[in-house]
Design an enzyme around this catalytic site. Structure first.
Site, PDB file in Angstrom:
ATOM      1  N   ALA A  67      41.291  34.738  38.086  1.00 33.19           N
ATOM      2  CA  ALA A  67      41.985  35.009  36.832  1.00 33.19           C
ATOM      3  C   ALA A  67      43.323  34.272  36.831  1.00 33.19           C
ATOM      4  CB  ALA A  67      42.204  36.510  36.687  1.00 33.19           C
ATOM      5  N   GLY A 106      38.086  36.381  40.207  1.00 30.87           N
ATOM      6  CA  GLY A 106      37.244  36.310  39.024  1.00 30.87           C
ATOM      7  C   GLY A 106      36.247  35.154  39.084  1.00 30.87           C
ATOM      8  N   GLU A 109      33.450  36.479  40.876  1.00 34.28           N
ATOM      9  CA  GLU A 109      32.767  37.459  40.020  1.00 34.28           C
ATOM     10  C   GLU A 109      31.860  36.750  39.021  1.00 34.28           C
ATOM     11  OE1 GLU A 109      36.496  39.610  39.058  1.00 34.28           O
ATOM     12  OE2 GLU A 109      35.392  41.368  39.753  1.00 34.28           O
ATOM     13  N   GLU A 129      42.170  39.557  45.615  1.00 36.47           N
ATOM     14  CA  GLU A 129      42.890  40.492  44.732  1.00 36.47           C
ATOM     15  C   GLU A 129      43.794  41.457  45.472  1.00 36.47           C
ATOM     16  OE1 GLU A 129      39.861  39.489  44.243  1.00 36.47           O
ATOM     17  OE2 GLU A 129      39.413  39.262  42.115  1.00 36.47           O
TER      18      GLU A 129
HETATM   19  N1  T1G Z   1      46.450  31.601  38.225  1.00 37.78           N
HETATM   20  C1  T1G Z   1      47.396  30.778  37.725  1.00 37.78           C
HETATM   21  N2  T1G Z   1      47.920  29.752  38.436  1.00 37.78           N
HETATM   22  C2  T1G Z   1      47.427  29.535  39.656  1.00 37.78           C
HETATM   23  C3  T1G Z   1      46.426  30.339  40.226  1.00 37.78           C
HETATM   24  C4  T1G Z   1      45.916  31.416  39.454  1.00 37.78           C
HETATM   25  N3  T1G Z   1      44.955  32.226  39.892  1.00 37.78           N
HETATM   26  N4  T1G Z   1      46.155  29.876  41.463  1.00 37.78           N
HETATM   27  C5  T1G Z   1      46.942  28.811  41.647  1.00 37.78           C
HETATM   28  N5  T1G Z   1      47.710  28.605  40.575  1.00 37.78           N
HETATM   29  C6  T1G Z   1      48.705  27.527  40.370  1.00 37.78           C
HETATM   30  C7  T1G Z   1      49.851  27.647  41.368  1.00 37.78           C
HETATM   31  O1  T1G Z   1      50.847  28.525  40.887  1.00 37.78           O
HETATM   32  C8  T1G Z   1      50.327  26.214  41.435  1.00 37.78           C
HETATM   33  O2  T1G Z   1      51.106  25.973  40.288  1.00 37.78           O
HETATM   34  C9  T1G Z   1      49.049  25.392  41.293  1.00 37.78           C
HETATM   35  O3  T1G Z   1      48.086  26.295  40.713  1.00 37.78           O
HETATM   36  C10 T1G Z   1      48.494  24.890  42.615  1.00 37.78           C
HETATM   37  O4  T1G Z   1      48.440  25.987  43.544  1.00 37.78           O
HETATM   38  C11 T1G Z   1      39.597  39.579  37.351  1.00 37.78           C
HETATM   39  C12 T1G Z   1      42.014  39.955  38.661  1.00 37.78           C
HETATM   40  C13 T1G Z   1      43.766  28.189  44.468  1.00 37.78           C
HETATM   41  C14 T1G Z   1      43.770  28.172  46.977  1.00 37.78           C
HETATM   42  O5  T1G Z   1      44.601  35.046  44.016  1.00 37.78           O
HETATM   43  O6  T1G Z   1      45.000  31.049  46.536  1.00 37.78           O
HETATM   44  O7  T1G Z   1      40.764  36.865  39.755  1.00 37.78           O
HETATM   45  O8  T1G Z   1      53.270  25.611  41.392  1.00 37.78           O
HETATM   46  O9  T1G Z   1      50.198  25.139  45.100  1.00 37.78           O
HETATM   47  O10 T1G Z   1      47.622  25.066  48.078  1.00 37.78           O
HETATM   48  O11 T1G Z   1      38.994  40.285  39.465  1.00 37.78           O
HETATM   49  O12 T1G Z   1      46.684  28.622  44.733  1.00 37.78           O
HETATM   50  O13 T1G Z   1      51.879  23.676  40.657  1.00 37.78           O
HETATM   51  O14 T1G Z   1      52.959  25.169  38.952  1.00 37.78           O
HETATM   52  O15 T1G Z   1      48.784  27.134  45.666  1.00 37.78           O
HETATM   53  O16 T1G Z   1      45.901  23.776  46.716  1.00 37.78           O
HETATM   54  C15 T1G Z   1      42.615  35.817  42.294  1.00 37.78           C
HETATM   55  C16 T1G Z   1      45.442  32.356  44.105  1.00 37.78           C
HETATM   56  C17 T1G Z   1      43.267  36.139  40.979  1.00 37.78           C
HETATM   57  C18 T1G Z   1      44.028  32.726  43.870  1.00 37.78           C
HETATM   58  C19 T1G Z   1      45.121  26.509  45.645  1.00 37.78           C
HETATM   59  N6  T1G Z   1      42.939  34.476  42.659  1.00 37.78           N
HETATM   60  N7  T1G Z   1      45.589  30.941  44.369  1.00 37.78           N
HETATM   61  O17 T1G Z   1      46.033  26.292  46.701  1.00 37.78           O
HETATM   62  O18 T1G Z   1      47.783  24.791  45.590  1.00 37.78           O
HETATM   63  S1  T1G Z   1      42.987  37.785  40.522  1.00 37.78           S
HETATM   64  C20 T1G Z   1      43.918  34.173  43.534  1.00 37.78           C
HETATM   65  C21 T1G Z   1      45.422  30.396  45.591  1.00 37.78           C
HETATM   66  C22 T1G Z   1      41.460  37.842  39.835  1.00 37.78           C
HETATM   67  C23 T1G Z   1      39.650  39.250  38.785  1.00 37.78           C
HETATM   68  C24 T1G Z   1      40.990  39.197  39.400  1.00 37.78           C
HETATM   69  C25 T1G Z   1      45.789  28.963  45.747  1.00 37.78           C
HETATM   70  C26 T1G Z   1      44.602  27.974  45.709  1.00 37.78           C
HETATM   71  P1  T1G Z   1      52.396  25.045  40.314  1.00 37.78           P
HETATM   72  P2  T1G Z   1      48.890  25.825  45.048  1.00 37.78           P
HETATM   73  P3  T1G Z   1      46.842  24.927  46.857  1.00 37.78           P
END
Ligand code: T1G
Ligand code: NAD
Length: 695
Positions: A67, A106, A109, A129
């Site tokens: 998400a 997500g 999911e 999450e």
């Molecule tokens: N949403 C929005 N922006 C995101 C993002 C996300 N989920 N993940 C990364 N970014 C942005 C980040 O801020 C950065 O932006 C750029 O992407 C590159 O990231 C319904 C509720 C994917 C492994 O927890 O683990 O799904 O700084 O520098 O080292 O059940 O980011 O360039 O402006 O980290 O290559 C669950 C979190 C959400 C994933 C990439 N997902 N992200 O790593 O690059 S909850 C997460 C990561 C959910 C559902 C629920 C990592 C990455 P900027 P980066 P990276």
């Protein structure tokens, strides 16, 4: 079928298979446009008789990172993800998820809503999450146990760990790995399934786990989570999957998800997610280009030098170590080997890998060996004269353009820089012990440090897998300055009535991995004792000085390494040292202090407010760029619980007006220690928060 669905989905049909490509750079986060795009695309393929099967794939480097975290703080917009996934799963035409790169939250999911999953060898799947203070909110906790069993699902959902392709296949999360081209493999797979009834996870039964499984897991998770709520709530959702029909389990999951999304812990963890990424963005340095660092020199092979060498060797860099004499060279080399042995014995490295790393280490006593190095990191004794002598030799030995760094904990980096003919090339790189483990690196910018040298500091942090935070020059930089302040508060409390183990227990209950007195025992009491003796001559006689630690050191008790300190260590286990209790009571009595009880709440409050107030001063003096930099230092360098977001985030969550009132209340008892930071007063007066300063 070329029409656009939202901004993010580009569907194409070829040979009976519709390809839905999710294209929302940089990580294909599931924004409202992606949800909308998927929803309409699925509706459309249902009505298109030429389409027999569907493949969902991500554009760019990843499938879907989950998400969109940026949307969490706002009102959710339709269509909601569970509905989108229900539509995918409900499709009469088989839908195949073709997964490469990360497939998280997500994203996973959505993949579980698909009828089949195929992964590229670089795929990494997981439910992160819990690390954001929430649980999967779109069926993940209900579908995964139906696919891989309750036990394995519980592990993945409550830890948030990411699983590589090979393990994903072994777990049975995907149907196949793609050996060649992912899209081609998925397309072929889809054609083979065309026309057959698609299997749906929601329709599968859950195999119940053994009796008592959830109770045992609840206990283990409670211990591990140290106050963090989300892993326990994730267990609750998995238990619902095991005990309720699918539709009811889904409702239960959604309710927990929504409850957690607005919680303080989720706010704090989101803050840390963005703060961790913001620290390397330094205002004014956007265009600075880091210098090339392809070889590193480490001066001093003691505790820190050996740890730094290991961090660099593991990152693949060649390391030249310089020690004082031949005997010290041998000690340095064996310190490095011992650090590697730690990885080997824990199964995290093979003997072969250790040997390869050791081959890239050269150690000697000759500074002439440094001529080719791009960066030198000095980690010799904490003594200005010794450091200046080393920097004079580095100045002679290093090539023009090389970066000269010091790992000093407290000394003035400006003075060290000024002792060379190239102060613009000098910087502080303050590692934390053990340097091959701890993630924090304070990058200390001195008055004359060049911008590209600061940028190089951040590049080095990234190369070593560390989180770099910029600090200005002051006594102790960001982290140790706050540490000194809170330790002083801890000293006052034990002299006023608390016992060291009460302070430790309170801080451990707060979520710190170890209380301050146990940390001191671990680090050794002798070093700070020596520092206090050095400072004695210049100490302000008006200042309250607590001599309890001195009394303990005078007995030759330096903590864990001597088997005794604040605690007594038998078989490595700490027990309160009864002699310490006697000393504490004597010292209080000697000063005429009537001891009073301290509750855990008061101890936590005093320690936290001491941190917040000093943190505010550090921001006010521009030693830290922003409050978020202070938070990241505390979390990555000192074990401040991530789910509390760091001290400045805690302050915002408590409310700055309340924080100020508490400090003023403490000040009534001790006006010398508790002087509210000007910045804190100003923010309260303007009705602002620390977050407002984070930009
Ligand atoms: N949403 C929005 N922006 C995101 C993002 C996300 N989920 N993940 C990364 N970014 C942005 C980040 O801020 C950065 O932006 C750029 O992407 C590159 O990231 C319904 C509720 C994917 C492994 O927890 O683990 O799904 O700084 O520098 O080292 O059940 O980011 O360039 O402006 O980290 O290559 C669950 C979190 C959400 C994933 C990439 N997902 N992200 O790593 O690059 S909850 C997460 C990561 C959910 C559902 C629920 C990592 C990455 P900027 P980066 P990276
Ligand atoms: P240490 O005593 O374990 O190691 C210092 C090493 O420097 C010794 O091996 C010594 O032989 C060597 N040395 C002394 N003079 C030298 C010279 N002229 N040339 C080459 N080598 C020389 O000390 P340490 O704990 O590794 O600390 C080193 C530095 O790191 C200090 O500035 C300290 O403040 C800082 N630091 C320490 C910690 C910590 O927790 N130990 C944490 C962060 C920073």
């Amino acid at each position: 079928m070329t029409e656009q669905h939202g901004d993010a989905i580009t569907p194409t049909v070829e040979d009976g298979v519709a390809i839905l490509t999710i294209d929302n750079p940089p990580v294909n986060a599931i924004s409202q446009a992606v949800r909308q795009g998927l929803m309409s695309a699925i509706g459309e393929v249902a009505g298109d008789a030429t389409v027999k099967a569907v493949v969902i794939i991500g554009a760019g480097k990843v499938f879907i990172a989950g998400a969109d975290v940026r949307e969490f703080g706002r009102l959710p917009l339709e269509p909601f993800l569970p509905e989108v996934i229900a539509a995918i799963e409900g499709s009469e035409k088989p839908v195949i998820a073709a997964i490469h790169g990360v497939c998280l939250g997500g994203g996973l999911e959505i993949a579980l809503g698909c009828h089949y999953r195929i992964a590229a060898p670089d795929a990494r799947l997981g439910f992160p999450e819990v690390n954001l203070g929430i649980i999967p909110g779109a069926g993940g906790t209900q579908r995964l146990p139906r696919l891989i069993g309750v036990e394995k699902a519980l592990d993945l959902v409550t830890t948030g760990r990411q699983v590589a392709a090979k393990e994903v296949l072994e777990l049975g999360i995907v149907d196949a790995l793609a050996e060649g081209d992912l899209l081609e493999t998925a397309r072929t797979f889809a054609r083979e399934r065309a026309g057959k009834a698609p299997p749906r996870l929601s329709e599968r039964p859950v195999v119940p786990p053994p009796d008592g499984f959830f109770d045992r897991q609840r206990e283990a998770i409670t211990r591990r989570a140290r106050g963090q709520e989300s892993p326990l709530r994730a267990l609750e959702a998995i238990q619902a999957a095991a005990e309720l029909p699918f539709a009811d389990g889904l409702k239960r999951e959604r309710a927990i998800f929504q409850e957690l999304r607005g919680s303080d812990q989720a706010k704090a963890l989101r803050h840390v997610f963005f703060a961790e990424r913001a620290v390397s963005k330094v205002p004014g340095l956007e265009d600075a280009k880091p210098r090339r660092i392809e070889s590193i020199a480490v001066i001093g092979g003691g505790t820190m030098g050996a740890g730094i060498a290991v961090a660099a060797l593991r990152a693949g860099l060649p390391v030249t170590m310089v020690e004082a004499d031949e005997a010290a060279v041998e000690r340095g080399r064996s310190n490095v080997a011992r650090n590697f042995d730690g990885f080997v014995s824990r199964g995290r490295m093979s003997e072969q890998q250790k040997a390869e790393h050791m081959d890239r280490l050269s150690a000697g006593a000759d500074y002439g060996a440094l001529a080719g190095a791009d960066l030198a990191i000095e980690a010799v004794f904490e003594d200005m004269e010794v450091k200046k002598a080393v920097f004079a030799r580095l100045d002679q030995a290093m090539k023009p353009g090389a970066v000269l760094a010091t790992n000093t904990s407290y000394l003035d980096v400006n003075e060290i820089a000024a002792s060379t003919g190239r102060p613009a090339d000098v910087i502080g790189l303050h590692f934390f012990s053990p340097a091959h483990v701890m993630r924090l690196l304070e990058i200390v910018r001195a008055d004359q440090t060049a911008g590209d040298v600061v940028a190089t500091g951040f590049a080095v942090a990234r190369t070593l897998g560390k989180v770099g935070v910029l600090s200005g020059v002051c006594d102790g930089f960001i982290g140790n300055r706050i540490l000194a302040r809170t330790r002083r508060q801890a000293d006052y409390m034990i002299e006023d009535g608390a016992l060291p183990w009460e302070v430790d227990a309170a801080m451990e209950a707060f979520g710190m991995p170890m209380g301050p007195f146990r940390v001191m025992d671990l680090a050794g009491l002798d070093i700070s004792w020596a520092a206090r003796k050095r400072q004695a001559a210049t100490r302000d006689p008006q200042e309250r000085y607590v001599a309890i630690a001195d009394r303990i050191c005078e007995k030759g008790w330096f903590g864990q390494k001597t088997g005794r300190g604040w605690y007594v260590y038998e078989n490595g286990k700490p027990k309160p040292n009864p002699e310490v209790e006697r000393t504490v009571l004597e010292e209080s009595a000697g000063k005429g202090i009537t001891r009073r009880p301290f509750t855990a709440d008061e101890i936590q409050g005093r320690m936290l407010h001491a941190m917040i107030n000093e943190g505010a001063r550090i921001v006010e003096e521009k030693i830290a760029q922003r409050p978020l930099d202070v938070d990241v230092v505390e979390i990555f360098g000192y074990g401040f619980p991530r789910w509390r977001g760091g001290p400045m985030c805690q302050a915002d969550l408590i409310g700055l007006d309340k924080v100020l009132a508490t400090i003023e209340e403490f000040a009534r008892g001790d006006p010398a220690f508790w002087v509210p930071a000007e910045l804190l007063r100003r923010l309260v007066a303007d009705g602002k928060t620390f977050a407002d300063l984070n930009g």
